[in-house]
Design an enzyme around this catalytic site. Sequence first.
Site, PDB file in Angstrom:
ATOM      1  N   HIS A 171       0.924  -1.228   0.671  1.00  0.00           N
ATOM      2  CA  HIS A 171      -0.374   0.427  -0.316  1.00  0.00           C
ATOM      3  C   HIS A 171       0.873   1.164   0.036  1.00  0.00           C
ATOM      4  CE1 HIS A 171      -3.673  -1.524   0.896  1.00  0.00           C
ATOM      5  NE2 HIS A 171      -3.414  -3.304   1.584  1.00  0.00           N
TER       6      HIS A 171
ATOM      7  N   LYS B 244      -8.782  14.056   4.993  1.00  0.00           N
ATOM      8  CA  LYS B 244      -7.044  12.535   4.569  1.00  0.00           C
ATOM      9  C   LYS B 244      -6.362  12.888   6.044  1.00  0.00           C
ATOM     10  CE  LYS B 244      -6.083  13.730   0.518  1.00  0.00           C
ATOM     11  NZ  LYS B 244      -6.525  12.578  -0.550  1.00  0.00           N
ATOM     12  N   ARG B 245      -5.476  11.794   6.057  1.00  0.00           N
ATOM     13  CA  ARG B 245      -5.021  11.695   6.802  1.00  0.00           C
ATOM     14  C   ARG B 245      -3.643  12.850   6.995  1.00  0.00           C
ATOM     15  NH1 ARG B 245      -4.050   7.800  11.336  1.00  0.00           N
ATOM     16  NH2 ARG B 245      -2.287   9.154  12.108  1.00  0.00           N
TER      17      ARG B 245
ATOM     18  N   LYS C 199       0.867  14.723   1.698  1.00  0.00           N
ATOM     19  CA  LYS C 199      -0.651  14.943   0.560  1.00  0.00           C
ATOM     20  C   LYS C 199      -0.671  16.037   0.921  1.00  0.00           C
ATOM     21  CE  LYS C 199      -2.432  10.537   3.386  1.00  0.00           C
ATOM     22  NZ  LYS C 199      -3.114   9.784   1.928  1.00  0.00           N
TER      23      LYS C 199
ATOM     24  N   THR D 130      -8.851   6.571  -1.817  1.00  0.00           N
ATOM     25  CA  THR D 130      -9.653   5.828  -1.757  1.00  0.00           C
ATOM     26  C   THR D 130     -10.984   6.983  -1.495  1.00  0.00           C
ATOM     27  OG1 THR D 130      -9.098   4.926   0.417  1.00  0.00           O
ATOM     28  CG2 THR D 130      -9.303   3.839  -1.280  1.00  0.00           C
TER      29      THR D 130
ATOM     30  N   LYS E  11     -14.700   7.681  -3.274  1.00  0.00           N
ATOM     31  CA  LYS E  11     -16.312   8.018  -2.324  1.00  0.00           C
ATOM     32  C   LYS E  11     -15.949   9.119  -3.130  1.00  0.00           C
ATOM     33  CE  LYS E  11     -14.011   5.638   1.256  1.00  0.00           C
ATOM     34  NZ  LYS E  11     -12.931   5.816   2.513  1.00  0.00           N
TER      35      LYS E  11
HETATM   36  C1  26Q Z   1       5.098   1.400   8.771  1.00  0.00           C
HETATM   37  C2  26Q Z   1       5.998   0.754   9.873  1.00  0.00           C
HETATM   38  C3  26Q Z   1       5.827   1.071  11.792  1.00  0.00           C
HETATM   39  C4  26Q Z   1       4.947   1.414  11.746  1.00  0.00           C
HETATM   40  C5  26Q Z   1       3.544   1.903  11.116  1.00  0.00           C
HETATM   41  C6  26Q Z   1       3.761   1.416  10.048  1.00  0.00           C
HETATM   42  C7  26Q Z   1       2.395   1.591   8.555  1.00  0.00           C
HETATM   43  C8  26Q Z   1       1.556   1.926   9.457  1.00  0.00           C
HETATM   44  C9  26Q Z   1       0.046   2.295   8.744  1.00  0.00           C
HETATM   45  C10 26Q Z   1       2.305   1.579   7.593  1.00  0.00           C
HETATM   46  C11 26Q Z   1       1.357   2.428   6.709  1.00  0.00           C
HETATM   47  C12 26Q Z   1       0.095   2.195   6.887  1.00  0.00           C
HETATM   48  C13 26Q Z   1      -1.298   3.017   6.677  1.00  0.00           C
HETATM   49  C14 26Q Z   1      -0.836   3.044   5.061  1.00  0.00           C
HETATM   50  C15 26Q Z   1      -2.061   2.683   4.070  1.00  0.00           C
HETATM   51  O1  26Q Z   1      -3.014   3.576   4.532  1.00  0.00           O
HETATM   52  N1  26Q Z   1      -1.772   3.524   2.994  1.00  0.00           N
HETATM   53  C16 26Q Z   1      -2.961   3.968   2.069  1.00  0.00           C
HETATM   54  O2  26Q Z   1      -3.453   2.684   1.784  1.00  0.00           O
HETATM   55  C17 26Q Z   1      -4.698   2.908   0.916  1.00  0.00           C
HETATM   56  C18 26Q Z   1      -5.166   1.730   0.219  1.00  0.00           C
HETATM   57  O3  26Q Z   1      -4.596   1.337  -0.409  1.00  0.00           O
HETATM   58  C19 26Q Z   1      -4.495   3.831   0.225  1.00  0.00           C
HETATM   59  O4  26Q Z   1      -5.381   4.446  -1.011  1.00  0.00           O
HETATM   60  C20 26Q Z   1      -3.485   5.153   0.000  1.00  0.00           C
HETATM   61  O5  26Q Z   1      -3.430   5.452  -1.101  1.00  0.00           O
HETATM   62  C21 26Q Z   1      -2.184   4.840   0.877  1.00  0.00           C
HETATM   63  O6  26Q Z   1      -2.107   5.497   1.190  1.00  0.00           O
END
Ligand code: 26Q
Length: 757
Positions: free
Chosen positions: A314, A494-495, A500, A601, A605
């Site tokens: 992702h 979004k976050r 972003k 995503t 929406k």
């Molecule tokens: C990684 C290492 C250590 C701790 C935490 C993490 C971590 C935590 C959350 C890494 C990634 C996330 C979340 C990622 C995320 O939400 N990615 C999003 O996924 C969506 C669904 O595929 C995409 O639409 C977005 O583009 C993408 O940013």
Amino acid sequence: MELRELLAQITEERFHLTPEKCGNRQLYTALLALTQHLTEKRPAPAVARKLYYFSAEFLMGKLLDNNLLALGIHGQVKELLAKMGKDLSEVEDAEPEPSLGNGGLGRLAACFLDSIAALGLQGDGVGLNYHYGLFHQKFEGNKQVETPDPWMEDDSWLIPTGTVFTVPFGGFELKAVLRDIAIPSAYCDRANRLHLFDVEEPAQPPESGIDFDKTDIAHQITSFLYPDDSDEEGRLLRVYQQYFMVSAGAQLILKELEERGFAPDELAGHAVVQINDTHPSMVIPELIRLLMEKGLSMDEAIGQVERTCAYTNHTILAEALEKWPLAFIEKVAPQLTPIIKELDKRARKVSGNPAVAILDEDGLVHMAHMDIHYGYSVNGVAALHTEILKKAELKAFYALYPEKFNNKTNGVTLRRWLEACNPELTALIDGCIGADWRQQPEKLEGLLAYGNDGQVLGRLLAVKQAAKVRFCGQLEAAQGIALDPQSVFDVQIKRLHEYKRQQMNALYVIDKYLEIKAGQTPERPVTVIFGAKAAPAYVMAKHIIHLILCLQRLIENDPQVRPWLRVAMVENYNVTWAERLIPAADISEQISLASKEASGTGNMKLMANGAVTLGTLDGANVEIAELVGPENIFTFGAHSDRVIRLYDAKGGERYRALDYYHTPKVERLVDFLLSPELLAVGDPLALAALWRDIKGKDWFMALLDLEEYIAVKDQAVRQYAGREAWARKMLVNIAKAGYFSSDRTIRQYNEDIWHLS
Ligand code: 26Q
């Protein structure tokens, strides 16, 4: 029994009251019980192969509305309550939102569960039952303050199962208690499950704040979603969480395999594990370990697992790719280290290239590398993202295993993100093209026939206007901000992350502010609406929130600017706020630096609800642009190949923020961060830190795209004034949104990867 009688029976048993006499809170728990009762009777779909969707996050949102729709009783219940003088949406307000996810990845998992059930496929989610979901966000002194989010109540969607597994950690064991959330199918009389594991004795809630004892693993392991990882203890706790989840989940798979009458060496034929990003990757060595305990040789166990597991990536942000010190794993689950070493040894035989090794020379385990070597499928989440994985990020792996790579462009469930959150638009669509689009979302294209129907276009504008008015009421009730529903609603939700580029949107606000101050007003009043949480330890993201809140304050206090330009930041943006805001959006801000947003995503929406995208050619925006055509989207900015070149140390054209800062316009906008006006409402240190960062570093190149962004956004606001032509753009966006139904995505996963039936 009739619904009315069933409801009356439940309220009598629980509260000794008739439904008429119940308050909204009591009606909510009664409807929850009613829904559970109806769902309980539904069997799970049964086919040869069963999917287990492993994810550290499931951002489900409220469930009552969704489940009433899936059970086909939404309309009846709404009417029933109305006859009693009750309002279903007020009853729904009583439900706490389970926020067991951070953002896109967790919400995608929730959309997927909805679609897997809708399509009648046999597939369950596996995750953790965090007691506190994502923190609750408050604004104080124009800054984000985090407070805990205790979402669990005595009456909840969690169903006790009686299933308990023992998870062996280094030096101690923990019991993993399983509770389920039922996922009823919208179209067949069946239900799947979301399996959430928890400890036996969870810790007591913290007295204040969101801090807790990160060393008390036995009680705290499921307390918080992604605890702060800025210190060693937090990171170690995260590894404990991950192992707890995957060990219990792997035991569940093998138990169900046995119950269905299959032997351990038949695993791959009867189960598939989809690994949602690398957080559940330890499921690979754990399944190997458990299969060996059941008598399989190492070769046999690996053979089964590599035909069972599939991995979804992702992100291409290097800092988000998990690498854990082997020493952590040795401490958390020492039984896995010999297996991981063996997997590394075998991978090194496949390729001598150290870049694809699992264990590196610093003793770090590259989780994604393990997934790619020992999974049979690797997918990205939008066409561009998958191409970048193949050509750049995972190039060496693509050379090794080209057959494993595939794209699955994300999707969203239109049941929640159109039918449930926007019933007025849904009714308009049904009136034009009938109801078939629900199960065949590409049929939304039938709307294209109404492109010149002045009446339909007028109704579309009226539906949007009503949604804006409704949102204004909700925001005013929550935050006391009264917006102008006649203005253009420009929405970025979004976050908060530098890539972003909410900061670029803030610079647009500054540009308009200065123009209005100089007497130049926009074509239409504009309201820039933000919703975003920043990770508690992400300092720069918090500075950006501070800037936005300062701009909001500055403009609220300025009678000259206020009629033309407003900024509103929604407090505690979550799924529920998204459901309120998305129907009300005119412009959908998707302005990430090209190549950085894997898919997005929210863009899908917003499009489905008739917002027009203003975006870079990044993630799924590329596919949106192809589908709707250039007249129905506003694109701008450097393309991904150029951005990738600008990052390349060897390339001639490296990005230097200062080169872009030194233009008369950009310099003025950036320097406004240190203007007396902003300093009067803001924290000088935070504003200065952000100013310095944008001017001197600007890692995500906001200044590179800024001038074009402002020009294109001005153009969008001008075009908004031509109401009928704008309505046509809205219509085309809705018509083309069918492609982004997660039902389409799940069909593709099933056809190409899962083969469930
Ligand atoms: C990684 C290492 C250590 C701790 C935490 C993490 C971590 C935590 C959350 C890494 C990634 C996330 C979340 C990622 C995320 O939400 N990615 C999003 O996924 C969506 C669904 O595929 C995409 O639409 C977005 O583009 C993408 O940013």
